[in-house]
Design a protein around this motif. Structure first.
Motif, PDB file in Angstrom:
ATOM      1  N   PHE A  69       0.824  -1.196   0.000  1.00  0.00           N
ATOM      2  CA  PHE A  69       0.000   0.000   0.000  1.00  0.00           C
ATOM      3  C   PHE A  69       0.867   1.258   0.000  1.00  0.00           C
ATOM      4  CE2 PHE A  69      -3.541   2.647   0.412  1.00  0.00           C
ATOM      5  CZ  PHE A  69      -3.243   3.635   1.342  1.00  0.00           C
ATOM      6  N   ILE A  70       1.916   1.227   0.827  1.00  0.00           N
ATOM      7  CA  ILE A  70       2.770   2.413   0.917  1.00  0.00           C
ATOM      8  C   ILE A  70       3.397   2.723  -0.439  1.00  0.00           C
ATOM      9  CG2 ILE A  70       4.887   3.324   1.934  1.00  0.00           C
ATOM     10  CD1 ILE A  70       4.149   1.979   4.501  1.00  0.00           C
ATOM     11  N   VAL A  71       3.860   1.699  -1.106  1.00  0.00           N
ATOM     12  CA  VAL A  71       4.445   1.938  -2.433  1.00  0.00           C
ATOM     13  C   VAL A  71       3.415   2.520  -3.384  1.00  0.00           C
ATOM     14  CG1 VAL A  71       5.372   0.800  -4.475  1.00  0.00           C
ATOM     15  CG2 VAL A  71       6.223   0.186  -2.235  1.00  0.00           C
ATOM     16  N   ASP A  72       2.240   1.927  -3.349  1.00  0.00           N
ATOM     17  CA  ASP A  72       1.182   2.410  -4.220  1.00  0.00           C
ATOM     18  C   ASP A  72       0.848   3.870  -3.910  1.00  0.00           C
ATOM     19  OD1 ASP A  72      -2.287   2.215  -4.510  1.00  0.00           O
ATOM     20  OD2 ASP A  72      -0.924   2.036  -6.205  1.00  0.00           O
ATOM     21  N   PHE A  73       0.781   4.131  -2.612  1.00  0.00           N
ATOM     22  CA  PHE A  73       0.466   5.497  -2.207  1.00  0.00           C
ATOM     23  C   PHE A  73       1.518   6.466  -2.704  1.00  0.00           C
ATOM     24  CE2 PHE A  73      -1.020   9.028   0.030  1.00  0.00           C
ATOM     25  CZ  PHE A  73       0.045   9.615   0.685  1.00  0.00           C
ATOM     26  N   LEU A  74       2.781   6.135  -2.506  1.00  0.00           N
ATOM     27  CA  LEU A  74       3.851   7.027  -2.934  1.00  0.00           C
ATOM     28  C   LEU A  74       3.812   7.256  -4.434  1.00  0.00           C
ATOM     29  CD1 LEU A  74       6.872   5.906  -0.746  1.00  0.00           C
ATOM     30  CD2 LEU A  74       5.646   8.062  -0.693  1.00  0.00           C
ATOM     31  N   HIS A  75       3.459   6.218  -5.127  1.00  0.00           N
ATOM     32  CA  HIS A  75       3.342   6.313  -6.567  1.00  0.00           C
ATOM     33  C   HIS A  75       2.304   7.361  -6.962  1.00  0.00           C
ATOM     34  CE1 HIS A  75       3.192   4.011 -10.623  1.00  0.00           C
ATOM     35  NE2 HIS A  75       4.302   4.703 -10.511  1.00  0.00           N
ATOM     36  N   HIS A  76       1.223   7.350  -6.224  1.00  0.00           N
ATOM     37  CA  HIS A  76       0.165   8.321  -6.508  1.00  0.00           C
ATOM     38  C   HIS A  76       0.512   9.701  -5.974  1.00  0.00           C
ATOM     39  CE1 HIS A  76      -2.359   4.785  -7.291  1.00  0.00           C
ATOM     40  NE2 HIS A  76      -3.166   5.613  -7.906  1.00  0.00           N
ATOM     41  N   TRP A  77       1.271   9.703  -4.909  1.00  0.00           N
ATOM     42  CA  TRP A  77       1.548  10.934  -4.195  1.00  0.00           C
ATOM     43  C   TRP A  77       2.559  11.805  -4.927  1.00  0.00           C
ATOM     44  CZ3 TRP A  77       6.513  11.900  -2.320  1.00  0.00           C
ATOM     45  CH2 TRP A  77       6.649  12.891  -1.362  1.00  0.00           C
ATOM     46  N   PHE A  78       3.380  11.161  -5.736  1.00  0.00           N
ATOM     47  CA  PHE A  78       4.543  11.862  -6.253  1.00  0.00           C
ATOM     48  C   PHE A  78       4.209  13.071  -7.117  1.00  0.00           C
ATOM     49  CE2 PHE A  78       8.873  12.465  -6.916  1.00  0.00           C
ATOM     50  CZ  PHE A  78       9.068  12.837  -8.238  1.00  0.00           C
ATOM     51  N   LEU A  79       3.283  12.931  -8.045  1.00  0.00           N
ATOM     52  CA  LEU A  79       3.008  14.063  -8.932  1.00  0.00           C
ATOM     53  C   LEU A  79       2.415  15.273  -8.209  1.00  0.00           C
ATOM     54  CD1 LEU A  79       1.891  12.546 -12.341  1.00  0.00           C
ATOM     55  CD2 LEU A  79       4.111  13.356 -11.605  1.00  0.00           C
ATOM     56  N   PRO A  80       1.423  15.088  -7.345  1.00  0.00           N
ATOM     57  CA  PRO A  80       0.960  16.256  -6.587  1.00  0.00           C
ATOM     58  C   PRO A  80       2.088  16.870  -5.760  1.00  0.00           C
ATOM     59  CG  PRO A  80      -0.455  14.353  -6.144  1.00  0.00           C
ATOM     60  CD  PRO A  80       0.621  13.888  -7.057  1.00  0.00           C
ATOM     61  N   PHE A  81       2.913  16.014  -5.170  1.00  0.00           N
ATOM     62  CA  PHE A  81       4.041  16.525  -4.404  1.00  0.00           C
ATOM     63  C   PHE A  81       4.954  17.341  -5.299  1.00  0.00           C
ATOM     64  CE2 PHE A  81       7.620  16.803  -1.701  1.00  0.00           C
ATOM     65  CZ  PHE A  81       8.732  16.484  -2.470  1.00  0.00           C
ATOM     66  N   LEU A  82       5.260  16.798  -6.470  1.00  0.00           N
ATOM     67  CA  LEU A  82       6.171  17.480  -7.381  1.00  0.00           C
ATOM     68  C   LEU A  82       5.651  18.863  -7.749  1.00  0.00           C
ATOM     69  CD1 LEU A  82       8.812  16.908  -8.953  1.00  0.00           C
ATOM     70  CD2 LEU A  82       7.381  16.367 -10.919  1.00  0.00           C
ATOM     71  N   THR A  83       4.341  18.922  -7.994  1.00  0.00           N
ATOM     72  CA  THR A  83       3.727  20.198  -8.347  1.00  0.00           C
ATOM     73  C   THR A  83       3.948  21.227  -7.246  1.00  0.00           C
ATOM     74  OG1 THR A  83       1.987  18.996  -9.506  1.00  0.00           O
ATOM     75  CG2 THR A  83       1.613  21.322  -9.053  1.00  0.00           C
ATOM     76  N   LEU A  84       3.553  20.866  -6.034  1.00  0.00           N
ATOM     77  CA  LEU A  84       3.682  21.805  -4.928  1.00  0.00           C
ATOM     78  C   LEU A  84       5.153  22.160  -4.695  1.00  0.00           C
ATOM     79  CD1 LEU A  84       1.116  20.404  -2.353  1.00  0.00           C
ATOM     80  CD2 LEU A  84       0.934  22.441  -3.748  1.00  0.00           C
ATOM     81  N   PHE A  85       5.993  21.156  -4.791  1.00  0.00           N
ATOM     82  CA  PHE A  85       7.421  21.362  -4.558  1.00  0.00           C
ATOM     83  C   PHE A  85       8.002  22.370  -5.536  1.00  0.00           C
ATOM     84  CE2 PHE A  85      11.655  20.391  -3.338  1.00  0.00           C
ATOM     85  CZ  PHE A  85      12.413  20.281  -4.487  1.00  0.00           C
ATOM     86  N   LEU A  86       7.747  22.182  -6.820  1.00  0.00           N
ATOM     87  CA  LEU A  86       8.380  23.030  -7.820  1.00  0.00           C
ATOM     88  C   LEU A  86       7.861  24.465  -7.785  1.00  0.00           C
ATOM     89  CD1 LEU A  86       8.767  20.667 -10.888  1.00  0.00           C
ATOM     90  CD2 LEU A  86      10.558  21.665  -9.485  1.00  0.00           C
ATOM     91  N   VAL A  87       6.544  24.637  -7.672  1.00  0.00           N
ATOM     92  CA  VAL A  87       6.017  25.998  -7.707  1.00  0.00           C
ATOM     93  C   VAL A  87       6.521  26.802  -6.505  1.00  0.00           C
ATOM     94  CG1 VAL A  87       3.951  27.429  -7.663  1.00  0.00           C
ATOM     95  CG2 VAL A  87       3.980  25.346  -9.018  1.00  0.00           C
TER      96      VAL A  87
END
Lengths: 336, 288, 329
Positions: free
Chosen positions: C184-202
């Motif tokens: 589950f954690i892996v799956d979650f991180l997989h989903h989490w990454f793009l929203p994280f990336l967005t917030l991180f970069l902006v």
């Protein structure tokens, strides 16, 4: 030759800006002997602070133009930055004008000193800090100040701390740039005496003491140099400068000093009429001629430095003349 | 020469119009503004019109492609830009104005009760997340128009300006020329108008640009959330439609990306202008 | 020091008070009487209608005097009762929010911290390298000018569709059940990454620009000049400058928090990431006032707490706060 710690020859440094050159230091020549305190005086804008910057840290738009500045035999103007950096603090140092603002607010003093001396290859160990504490003691600062932040120190304490830091590696030559200007009279005396003491104890070698306040120089400087608008005016032993000034500007300066014991109801305090010229793209000629009552057409030519005695030089075409009482604003005596 | 005399007097203006960043930003900004003003006149379609087959990528006929249903994206964007600019100008003006007054009063009477109270209010508005506040205000409005949107955004966005103006006022207040006016018993308004305001003009201009940008961003976010003007078209709405219809997954990248790209470029241009002006008015940053 | 904290706490309390009051007042005083609209909406609904009506009347306290309604509101708040959701009836609002908040924290905290750290480092680098600066600044401008949700769309396009490396919906696949297991954690991180990336970069863009300006300012300060005059290396001066430049960046963090939360809200919508933003949108679209009000309150609480945390951190890193006697630095 080894008599002189600093030999300046026709040094020029301008502020190069969009509109042109501000010729703030335009051809100054003098020496500083070993162990001597040379006072450099003149009004605001005369180039004394530019001289300090030119010697220790030239930052754009200030640029070296021409001339020599030999410190212990090496021309520091031509020295590559990397090598000159090593000379700073060790051979040449500065107590700056902005001493009250010279500390980073987020570092304790002890850390600051440690970092600084480490840059010069000195280990900030206990032995070293013992020496620091001895110096602090000399200057009436409690060693606990080392473990404070600058915000915890008063203005006077900061000033004294800067003096210690700037001289911690016993520099051969120290520039004291307006170190008394922001202080009250008793602090001024303390600081000025401290500079002499540092020299007397052999902690600093020679010094130039930059100020607009001649009265302090009278007390602590062996020789005084007067500058005006970027030019050299006069240099000589202190008592000669004060009792027998040969440059009209020097004369006016001495004459404008308030004297203790005189009631100014009777004698008007004479100032010097007018203001110094703008130094942007300024041309040839004596820069004091606009205010000098003795100017002639000869003064359109920049005066050469001329020898009066081995120790006394002046830069004026008319120094030989015997000036009458030189109250250029007309020192009227009231009620007479 | 009269020309060089003029430039010498208005040295700052000279630097402003020759500063690379300012010119660059200004060109872009003006182009987009022109697009907003004149674009709708040249658009071949109406923004609600089903202009052609849906799912069309950018082409000669449809410069930004069409939506899933066949509406022309370019038309929608260009009309939407209009509302964006209106909100920016109106909201930005309100925010700047309110911020100026509050900041100025707080700064002028600094240390006294007025200052404390005003700063308390400012801090409250500063801490409250603006968008959340806007959401809750907008959600309950029965009707939302461009004007009401501009007003509520303007009324919540002034905090930064107030703070900045206050510190500028405080530093100016202590400078010599203001004290001179005080000594000469000039009336307060005269002091304000001549001494302080004149020196703050450049600062205020830059502040306005920042408020303008912030207002646009807040507005677009609201629109994206579905809380924009209830009628009409706006950039955020175009993007919300795109995202709701899964434009990206379905391959209609132009629908979702192009409107936002235009908006981002607009904001970047304003950033350039502001940075350039900062160099002009703060010579320390100026390159020699 | 105490005065500094005390003043801050006072402001936060007043702000909270203000926020709750707004939360309570808006539906009651807005033109168009949203409550009646709400009631009328459920005219045709079977079964649930009476319950909703009772709920609305009770929680809005329409039959009570205004002041009593107000105090009741505060009362139910402290009990943790935020009403029942309309769109997810009969789920209590508090439950929905509690579930959403976990996802929010997992998204917000790493993105804020990492973007702040990396952004500051990049900004400092840019500030001392004139050559690099010319290229990096426009890039930072671009990042910080992007609306979060638009940037999210771009990220989705490049990394979710063109290069289908990441999923673009939800926080975990529908096949997974949430739990502390590896899959589950892996799956979650997989989903989490793009929203994280967005917030991180902006966010990164903003921090980088800020620090770059601060470094330039600090390198031109008197203490920098003094250190250079005494032969300090540029490396040492930069270190000192950075240390001082970080201070306003910390303050900036507190100020920006509201904006960052807003960005997170809209980003979540693009990704259908079940944080408060997503929940809030559902509430708005369904005119679920209880949900909207609850979300508003929690967003405010989150921002206030985060602000307070930042204030405490600041107190430790700026010695002037400890020794000056004014409330502000």
């Amino acid at each position: 030759m080894s008599e002189n710690v600093l030999e300046i020859k026709d040094l020029k440094a301008y502020y190069k800006i969009l509109k042109g050159d501000v010729k703030a230091l335009d051809g100054v020549t003098f020496n500083v002997k070993r162990g001597e305190i040379l006072g450099i005086a003149g009004e605001s804008g005369c180039g004394k602070s530019t001289l300090a910057s030119a010697l220790i840290l030239r930052k754009k738009p200030l640029q070296y133009v021409s001339g020599e500045a030999k410190l212990l035999g090496t021309d520091i103007m031509k020295l590559p930055e990397k090598q000159f950096k090593k000379m700073r603090l060790k051979n040449i140092s500065i107590i700056p004008q902005y001493a009250l603002d010279a500390f980073s607010p987020t570092k304790k003093i002890r850390i600051f000193i440690s970092d600084l001396v480490r840059e010069h290859g000195i280990r900030p160990n206990r032995k070293f800090f013992k020496k620091v504490e001895e110096r602090l003691d000399m200057i009436n600062l409690d060693p606990s100040a080392l473990d404070r932040y600058s915000i915890e120190l008063s203005g006077g304490m900061k000033q004294r701390m800067i003096m210690i830091i700037s001289t911690i590696l016993d520099p051969d030559f120290i520039i004291a740039d307006e170190i008394t200007s922001a202080l009250d009279v008793s602090s001024q005396r303390f600081v000025a005496n401290m500079l002499v003491k540092l020299r007397d104890e052999g902690i600093t070698g020679s010094a130039i003491f930059i100020t607009h306040d001649l009265s302090i120089l009278y007390q602590i400087a062996e020789r005084i140099m007067i500058m005006y608008a970027g030019h050299f005016a006069e240099i000589g032993p202190t008592d000669e400068i004060v009792s027998n000034p040969r440059h009209p500007y020097t004369k006016a300066l001495i004459g404008s000093l308030p004297q203790v014991g005189i009631q100014y109801k009777e004698n008007r305090l004479s100032g010097i009429k007018g203001t110094p010229p703008h130094l942007l793209n300024i041309g040839e000629g004596c820069r004091f001629r606009f205010r000098c009552p003795y100017k002639t057409s000869k003064c359109e030519e920049t005066p050469q430095m001329e020898r009066i005695t081995d120790n006394h030089f002046v830069s004026c075409w008319h120094w030989k003349e015997n000036f009458s009482d030189i109250n250029t604003s007309g020192g009227e005596k009231d009620g007479e | 020469m009269a020309k060089s005399e003029f430039w010498k007097k208005h040295e700052n203006l000279y630097f402003a119009v020759t500063n690379g960043k300012v010119i660059f930003g200004l060109i872009i900004f003006m182009s987009i503004l022109a697009l907003a003003i004149f674009g709708p006149m040249f658009a071949k379609y109406d923004y609600e019109e089903f202009a052609g087959p849906g799912y069309m990528p950018p082409s000669k006929d449809f410069w930004f492609g069409t939506t899933l249903m066949g509406k022309d994206v370019f038309t929608r964007v260009v009309y939407g830009l209009r509302s964006t600019f209106v909100v920016g100008f109106v909201g930005g003006t309100i925010a700047t104005f309110v911020g100026l007054i509050i900041g100025f009063l707080a700064g002028y009477y600094s240390g006294k009760l007025t200052d404390e109270v005003l700063m308390m209010i400012t801090n409250i508005f500063l801490v409250i997340p603006t968008l959340a506040l806007l959401i809750i205000l907008s959600a309950y409005l029965p009707y939302r128009g461009i004007l009401s949107q501009s007003i509520i955004i303007g009324l919540t966005a002034w905090t930064w300006t107030a703070r900045a103006v206050r510190s500028q006022t405080m530093s100016l207040k202590n400078q010599e020329f203001v004290n001179l006016s005080r000594i000469s018993a000039a009336p307060v308004t005269k002091i304000i108008a001549e001494d302080i305001a004149a020196n703050m003009f450049s600062y205020v201009f830059m502040v306005y640009i920042i408020q303008f940008t912030g207002t646009i961003l807040a507005a677009v976010s609201l629109e994206f959330l579905g809380l924009g003007p209830t009628q009409g078209i706006s950039l955020g709405l175009v993007m919300q439609n795109a995202v709701n219809w899964n434009a990206i997954q379905l391959g209609l990248w132009w629908w979702a990306i192009l409107p936002g790209l235009l908006l981002t470029i607009l904001i970047v241009s304003l950033y350039f202008i502001n940075t350039g002006l900062d160099e002009v008015f703060n010579p320390r940053l100026r390159e020699m | 020091m105490k005065k500094y904290l005390g003043k801050k706490i006072f402001i936060y309390l007043i702000t909270f008070f203000f926020a709750v009051t707004i939360d309570w007042a808006i539906p009651r005083f807005m033109p168009g009487d949203p409550i009646q609209m709400l009631l009328s909406r459920f005219q045709g609904m079977e079964g649930g209608r009476e319950i909703i009506e009772a709920q609305i009347t009770a929680s809005f306290g329409l039959d009570r005097p205004l002041l009593e309604q107000y105090f009741n509101f505060w009362g139910s708040l402290f009990k943790g009762d935020l009403g029942t959701s309309i769109y997810a009836f009969p789920e209590p609002v508090m439950n929905i929010i509690q579930q959403a908040i976990i996802f929010d924290i997992l998204l917000l905290v790493p993105s804020i911290l990492l973007s702040w750290i990396v952004g500051n480092k990049l900004g400092a680098f840019s500030g001392v390298n004139k050559k690099a600066d010319k290229y990096t600044m426009p890039f930072f401008y671009f990042l910080t000018s992007s609306p979060y949700f638009w940037f999210a769309v771009v990220v989705v396009f490049f990394f979710g569709v063109q290069l289908p490396w990441f999923p673009i919906n939800s926080a975990y696949s529908s096949m997974m059940r949430p739990g502390f297991n590896f899959a589950f954690i892996v799956d979650f991180l997989h989903h989490w990454f793009l929203p994280f990336l967005t917030l991180f970069l902006v966010q990164l863009g903003g921090w980088a620009i800020g620090m770059r300006n601060m470094i330039i300012y600090e390198m031109g300060s008197n203490y920098s000049k003094y250190m250079e005059s005494l032969g300090a290396s540029e490396k040492l001066i930069r270190k000192y400058a950075f240390r001082n430049g970080v201070l306003p960046q910390v303050t900036g963090l507190a100020i920006r928090l509201g904006n960052i939360v807003a960005g997170a809200l809209t980003t979540q919508i693009v990704f259908s990431y079940p944080g408060l933003g997503y929940v809030l949108l559902k509430g708005i679209l369904n005119q679920d006032y209880f949900l909207v009000q609850g979300c508003f309150l929690f967003i405010v609480i989150f921002v206030l707490l985060a602000n307070f945390l930042v204030d405490i951190v600041y107190m430790f890193i700026d010695p002037r706060v400890r020794f000056s006697y004014s409330g502000e630095v």
